[in-house]
Design a protein around this motif. Structure first.
Motif, mmCIF file in Angstrom:
data_model
loop_
_atom_site.group_PDB
_atom_site.id
_atom_site.type_symbol
_atom_site.label_atom_id
_atom_site.label_comp_id
_atom_site.label_asym_id
_atom_site.label_seq_id
_atom_site.Cartn_x
_atom_site.Cartn_y
_atom_site.Cartn_z
ATOM 1 N N MET A 1 2.372 2.607 -7.721
ATOM 2 C CA MET A 1 3.520 3.474 -7.971
ATOM 3 C C MET A 1 4.726 2.860 -7.276
ATOM 4 S SD MET A 1 1.717 7.150 -7.266
ATOM 5 C CE MET A 1 3.078 8.137 -7.814
ATOM 6 N N THR A 2 5.885 3.056 -7.866
ATOM 7 C CA THR A 2 7.090 2.578 -7.208
ATOM 8 C C THR A 2 7.365 3.472 -6.006
ATOM 9 O OG1 THR A 2 8.598 3.962 -8.483
ATOM 10 C CG2 THR A 2 8.052 1.794 -9.412
ATOM 11 N N LEU A 3 8.174 2.963 -5.099
ATOM 12 C CA LEU A 3 8.519 3.712 -3.899
ATOM 13 C C LEU A 3 9.192 5.033 -4.254
ATOM 14 C CD1 LEU A 3 8.378 3.599 -0.854
ATOM 15 C CD2 LEU A 3 10.532 2.367 -0.839
ATOM 16 N N SER A 4 10.097 5.000 -5.214
ATOM 17 C CA SER A 4 10.799 6.233 -5.610
ATOM 18 C C SER A 4 9.845 7.238 -6.261
ATOM 19 C CB SER A 4 11.976 5.923 -6.530
ATOM 20 O OG SER A 4 11.538 5.298 -7.714
ATOM 21 N N GLU A 5 8.871 6.758 -7.030
ATOM 22 C CA GLU A 5 7.900 7.652 -7.676
ATOM 23 C C GLU A 5 7.037 8.378 -6.649
ATOM 24 O OE1 GLU A 5 6.815 5.541 -11.944
ATOM 25 O OE2 GLU A 5 5.806 4.834 -10.140
ATOM 26 N N LYS B 1 0.870 -1.187 0.000
ATOM 27 C CA LYS B 1 0.000 0.000 0.000
ATOM 28 C C LYS B 1 0.901 1.230 0.000
ATOM 29 C CE LYS B 1 -3.386 2.266 2.970
ATOM 30 N NZ LYS B 1 -4.062 2.209 4.256
ATOM 31 N N ARG B 2 0.709 2.092 -0.971
ATOM 32 C CA ARG B 2 1.479 3.325 -1.077
ATOM 33 C C ARG B 2 0.504 4.453 -1.402
ATOM 34 N NH1 ARG B 2 5.728 0.084 -4.601
ATOM 35 N NH2 ARG B 2 6.826 -0.903 -2.892
ATOM 36 N N VAL B 3 0.172 5.225 -0.367
ATOM 37 C CA VAL B 3 -0.840 6.268 -0.519
ATOM 38 C C VAL B 3 -0.271 7.602 -0.065
ATOM 39 C CG1 VAL B 3 -3.191 6.981 0.062
ATOM 40 C CG2 VAL B 3 -2.631 4.566 -0.026
ATOM 41 N N LEU B 4 -0.572 8.632 -0.813
ATOM 42 C CA LEU B 4 -0.183 10.000 -0.508
ATOM 43 C C LEU B 4 -1.430 10.732 -0.011
ATOM 44 C CD1 LEU B 4 2.254 11.916 -0.842
ATOM 45 C CD2 LEU B 4 1.408 12.443 -3.105
ATOM 46 N N TYR B 5 -1.324 11.352 1.189
ATOM 47 C CA TYR B 5 -2.463 12.046 1.785
ATOM 48 C C TYR B 5 -2.192 13.542 1.913
ATOM 49 C CZ TYR B 5 -4.274 7.533 3.357
ATOM 50 O OH TYR B 5 -4.764 6.247 3.416
ATOM 51 N N LEU B 6 -3.231 14.334 1.761
ATOM 52 C CA LEU B 6 -3.210 15.757 2.042
ATOM 53 C C LEU B 6 -3.811 15.916 3.435
ATOM 54 C CD1 LEU B 6 -2.756 18.625 0.789
ATOM 55 C CD2 LEU B 6 -5.184 18.582 0.223
ATOM 56 N N CYS B 7 -3.017 16.386 4.397
ATOM 57 C CA CYS B 7 -3.476 16.539 5.776
ATOM 58 C C CYS B 7 -3.892 17.986 6.008
ATOM 59 C CB CYS B 7 -2.367 16.153 6.751
ATOM 60 S SG CYS B 7 -1.787 14.472 6.519
ATOM 61 N N LEU B 8 -5.131 18.154 6.427
ATOM 62 C CA LEU B 8 -5.683 19.486 6.666
ATOM 63 C C LEU B 8 -5.803 19.751 8.157
ATOM 64 C CD1 LEU B 8 -8.507 19.299 4.004
ATOM 65 C CD2 LEU B 8 -6.321 20.457 3.772
ATOM 66 N N LYS B 9 -5.632 20.986 8.551
ATOM 67 C CA LYS B 9 -5.723 21.369 9.966
ATOM 68 C C LYS B 9 -7.126 21.092 10.490
ATOM 69 C CE LYS B 9 -2.323 25.001 9.360
ATOM 70 N NZ LYS B 9 -2.100 26.427 9.205
ATOM 71 N N GLY B 10 -7.208 20.292 11.559
ATOM 72 C CA GLY B 10 -8.481 20.021 12.204
ATOM 73 C C GLY B 10 -9.452 19.194 11.405
ATOM 74 N N LYS B 11 -9.007 18.601 10.304
ATOM 75 C CA LYS B 11 -9.899 17.804 9.459
ATOM 76 C C LYS B 11 -9.225 16.474 9.147
ATOM 77 C CE LYS B 11 -11.997 21.863 7.447
ATOM 78 N NZ LYS B 11 -11.222 23.047 7.343
#
Length: 98
Positions: free
Chosen positions: A75-79, A53-63
């Protein structure tokens, strides 16, 4: 198709927009818009093994954290690390989970 869409990071107007297509029906469109000032950081969730599992998250303040990578988009780890670093640099925020 379900889950397709786009991520828009607009520094000129100061907002981030996450758009996705959902299941057919009344709430088919998912359109989230937040001010850039609400972005706390970018988080990488990497789990190796049989089902990596390779997921990119956008973390928002208080949400909650919003996933930016598409489901079924391996996606590869380097990508994914490069994508996280480039996005964090553009937004001038930190990367967590590396």
């Amino acid at each position: 198709s379900i889950g397709s869409g786009f991520n828009e990071f607009n520094k000129e107007n100061g907002f981030v927009r996450i758009f996705r297509w959902g299941f057919p029906g009344k709430y088919r469109k998912i359109d989230l818009i937040y001010p850039l000032s609400d972005i706390e950081n970018i988080r990488l969730d990497i789990q190796e093994g049989l089902n990596p599992k390779r997921v990119l998250y956008l973390c928002l303040k208080g949400k909650r954290d919003i996933p930016l990578t598409r489901v079924g988009q391996p996606m590869t780890l380097s990508e994914i690390e490069k994508q996280a670093a480039d996005l964090a640099n553009f937004l001038q925020v930190d990367v967590e989970g590396v």
